[in-house]
Scaffold this motif. Structure first.
Motif, mmCIF file in Angstrom:
data_model
loop_
_atom_site.group_PDB
_atom_site.id
_atom_site.type_symbol
_atom_site.label_atom_id
_atom_site.label_comp_id
_atom_site.label_asym_id
_atom_site.label_seq_id
_atom_site.Cartn_x
_atom_site.Cartn_y
_atom_site.Cartn_z
ATOM 1 N N ILE A 142 -6.309 -8.837 9.670
ATOM 2 C CA ILE A 142 -5.375 -8.857 8.543
ATOM 3 C C ILE A 142 -4.323 -9.927 8.811
ATOM 4 O O ILE A 142 -3.667 -9.918 9.854
ATOM 5 C CB ILE A 142 -4.697 -7.490 8.348
ATOM 6 N N HIS A 143 -4.152 -10.850 7.883
ATOM 7 C CA HIS A 143 -3.151 -11.910 8.008
ATOM 8 C C HIS A 143 -1.890 -11.512 7.266
ATOM 9 O O HIS A 143 -1.916 -11.223 6.074
ATOM 10 C CB HIS A 143 -3.689 -13.227 7.435
ATOM 11 N N TYR A 144 -0.766 -11.526 7.999
ATOM 12 C CA TYR A 144 0.519 -11.186 7.392
ATOM 13 C C TYR A 144 0.956 -12.284 6.419
ATOM 14 O O TYR A 144 0.627 -13.445 6.588
ATOM 15 C CB TYR A 144 1.590 -11.054 8.471
ATOM 16 N N PRO A 145 1.738 -11.920 5.415
ATOM 17 C CA PRO A 145 2.306 -12.945 4.525
ATOM 18 C C PRO A 145 3.401 -13.739 5.242
ATOM 19 O O PRO A 145 4.039 -13.240 6.178
ATOM 20 C CB PRO A 145 2.886 -12.122 3.372
ATOM 21 N N ARG A 146 3.609 -14.965 4.808
ATOM 22 C CA ARG A 146 4.607 -15.823 5.436
ATOM 23 C C ARG A 146 5.974 -15.664 4.768
ATOM 24 O O ARG A 146 6.077 -15.373 3.591
ATOM 25 C CB ARG A 146 4.185 -17.291 5.336
ATOM 26 N N ASP A 202 -11.848 -11.827 7.165
ATOM 27 C CA ASP A 202 -10.386 -11.851 7.119
ATOM 28 C C ASP A 202 -9.880 -11.236 5.826
ATOM 29 O O ASP A 202 -10.481 -11.401 4.758
ATOM 30 C CB ASP A 202 -9.860 -13.287 7.230
ATOM 31 N N GLU A 242 -6.213 -11.201 3.735
ATOM 32 C CA GLU A 242 -4.943 -11.933 3.730
ATOM 33 C C GLU A 242 -3.977 -11.358 2.693
ATOM 34 O O GLU A 242 -4.370 -11.053 1.568
ATOM 35 C CB GLU A 242 -5.197 -13.415 3.440
ATOM 36 N N LYS A 277 -0.506 -12.259 0.645
ATOM 37 C CA LYS A 277 0.338 -13.385 0.242
ATOM 38 C C LYS A 277 1.467 -12.862 -0.640
ATOM 39 O O LYS A 277 1.250 -11.992 -1.485
ATOM 40 C CB LYS A 277 -0.466 -14.428 -0.542
ATOM 41 N N ASP A 289 -9.595 -10.591 -0.122
ATOM 42 C CA ASP A 289 -10.664 -10.287 0.823
ATOM 43 C C ASP A 289 -11.861 -11.201 0.571
ATOM 44 O O ASP A 289 -11.929 -11.908 -0.423
ATOM 45 C CB ASP A 289 -11.071 -8.812 0.723
ATOM 46 N N THR A 305 -9.467 -10.574 -5.215
ATOM 47 C CA THR A 305 -8.018 -10.677 -5.012
ATOM 48 C C THR A 305 -7.352 -9.691 -5.952
ATOM 49 O O THR A 305 -7.434 -9.827 -7.171
ATOM 50 C CB THR A 305 -7.513 -12.091 -5.312
#
Length: 498
Positions: free
Chosen positions: A366-370, A404, A406, A408, A422, A480
């Motif tokens: 899982i990619h964290y939001p920036r 992955d 993600e 956003k 996804d 998404t």
């Protein structure tokens, strides 16, 4: 030069049919640069199929030396530099300078005129075929220009009568000022069509109700209104009948509401019958419980831990199902109480991702939001967590191993936008319109455990809180899902946009 300020094209040719002068309008009409036509033969402006006739006609005209319209009664066509043909009208005017003969051709591009004529021809063609009344009248004077047979028969007037009449003559309750207000949106371009109901008066004095569909058109440069009129006498009679039977319809409505109540009761009973969703996890719990008894030594602790983890996971799954069922009941009964508070977005996302990490398949990440530090959300924190958890868990469930997921965060208008992206199975196009319907499962995931109520719950909560959830999906590529949360804090807008 005077020729440069008029809108028509001017081309001057000598006796040898060579162009000696052309104005800006002609250059633009035929798509040539200034001076490019000078010295060229006139036939470069004429389609190939007409060139063999043109030379003889030109010599004959030079001999006659009289001004006239060229090709009267014929459809004349010119050709632009790029080869595009267009309709035109030409007036020829011979003259002499120092005993040399020239012809001044005044040229008009009538493309728009032809289009208008085709439009009017179309209307005239359907006049005699239509059973409805069709009127064409001047947009300023409201005098009739043409009226079809259906209208003449219903009104009792012939075209000779109607040609001397205006719209107000057949509409006793409509004045000229009212008509001007009605067509004003058409003339200004605010509307393409105006629809209204009125009364028509026949020649014998009888009245009948009509529905008018009014549009603006052109005959050449003349603005006209085209009215398609429906005789709604039967519709009005039907409306009266409905009003006379209002009590009967009210009773039918009561019966329909009672049937809906029974349907809701059946739906509640149905929830108690979804035992198939409990069977698999309960079987896993029983199996793990039985196996625990076999591992009695301290060396077998890792095997005991494995089965204890399985039991906890399945119990949590069952608890989540029961929570969803209870949520549906509370939503249906309108018993959900929302609590709006301010909280850091990063805190909520950290909690959601932490819990979700326990469900990840092998190799999933899982990619964290920036750049979300400093963003404070004013919303129901529990509901937002429920929504995010549901969408992230779905992304995990319907994505393969080593893929992955993600998150956003961005701003769109006055809303906080959170995307959960996804690379999973995707949703079949034919299933997408129903994806938020209760109990619905996409056809490509029927073998995956699920009740089909999670997304429905998320959608209902978002709607109740003036928020929204949407999605985009492609088969084999992924999905998404997007949450739109209202932004009430100007400082957040600054933090999100940077």
């Amino acid at each position: 030069m005077f020729s440069e300020v008029i809108s028509e094209g001017i081309v001057i040719v000598n006796a040898q049919q060579q162009i000696t002068a052309s104005n800006k309008a002609a250059n633009k009409m035929f798509d040539y640069r200034e001076g490019e036509l000078i010295g060229k033969p006139l036939n470069i402006l004429i389609p190939q199929r007409a060139k063999h006739k043109h030379g003889k006609l030109a010599d004959k005209f030079m001999g006659e030396g009289k001004a006239r319209q060229m090709g009267k009664g014929l459809d004349l066509v010119g050709i632009r530099k790029g080869g595009e043909e267009f309709p035109l009208e030409i007036s020829l005017n011979p003259f002499k300078i120092q005993e040399k003969q020239y012809v001044l051709a005044l040229i008009m591009d009538i493309t728009e005129k032809k289009k208008a004529e085709q439009t009017i021809d179309y209307w005239f063609q359907i006049f005699d075929e239509s059973l409805n009344e069709i009127y064409v009248f001047d947009a300023e004077s409201f005098i009739f220009i043409n009226v079809n047979r259906g209208a003449q028969m219903n009104l009792g007037y012939n075209m000779q009568d109607l040609g001397k009449m205006s719209v107000t003559d057949i509409k006793p309750e409509v004045t000229k000022e009212m008509l001007e207000r009605l067509i004003s949106p058409l003339l200004s371009g605010r509307k393409e069509k105006v629809i209204f109901e009125t009364i028509h008066k026949r020649k014998d004095g009888s009245l009948y109700p009509v529905e008018v569909h009014l549009q603006l058109s052109f005959i050449g440069k003349r603005r006209v209104c085209v009215a398609i009129v429906l005789d709604i006498t039967e519709r009005k009679n039907y409306t009266q009948q409905l009003e006379n039977t209002v009590e009967e319809r009210t009773q039918q409505l009561r019966e329909a509401l009672q049937a809906e109540k029974k349907l809701n009761e059946l739906k509640t009973k149905f929830l108690s019958l979804v035992s198939h969703e409990f069977k698999t996890p309960l079987s896993s719990i029983l199996t793990s419980t039985s196996l625990l008894k076999k591992y009695t030594t301290s060396e077998q602790q890792d095997k005991r831990d494995k089965h204890i983890t399985t039991i906890k996971s399945k119990v949590k799954y069952l608890d989540n199902i029961l929570t969803d069922f209870l949520s549906i009941e509370r939503l249906d009964l309108g018993k959900v109480n929302y609590s709006m508070t301010s909280f850091p977005l990063s805190k909520l996302i950290n909690e959601v991702v932490y819990d979700a990490n326990m469900l990840l398949k092998e190799g999933q990440r899982i990619h964290y939001p920036r750049d979300i530090d400093g963003i404070v959300v004013e919303f129901d924190e529990k509901i937002m967590g429920l929504a995010l958890s549901n969408l992230v868990h779905n992304a995990i469930k319907y994505s393969p191993e080593h893929s992955d997921i993600e998150l956003k965060v961005s701003q769109e208008n006055d809303q906080l936008k959170i995307d959960i992206v996804d690379n999973g199975f995707g949703i079949p196009p034919e299933d997408q319109p129903f994806i938020f319907d209760r109990y619905f499962r996409a056809t490509n995931v029927l073998t995956v455990q699920g009740t089909g109520i999670g997304l429905n719950i998320v959608r209902q909560h978002m709607n109740n809180l003036n928020a929204n959830v949407t999605f985009k999906s492609e088969m084999g590529t992924g999905s998404t899902f997007t949450l739109f949360i209202p932004i009430n804090n100007k400082e957040n807008e600054k933090n999100i946009t940077g």
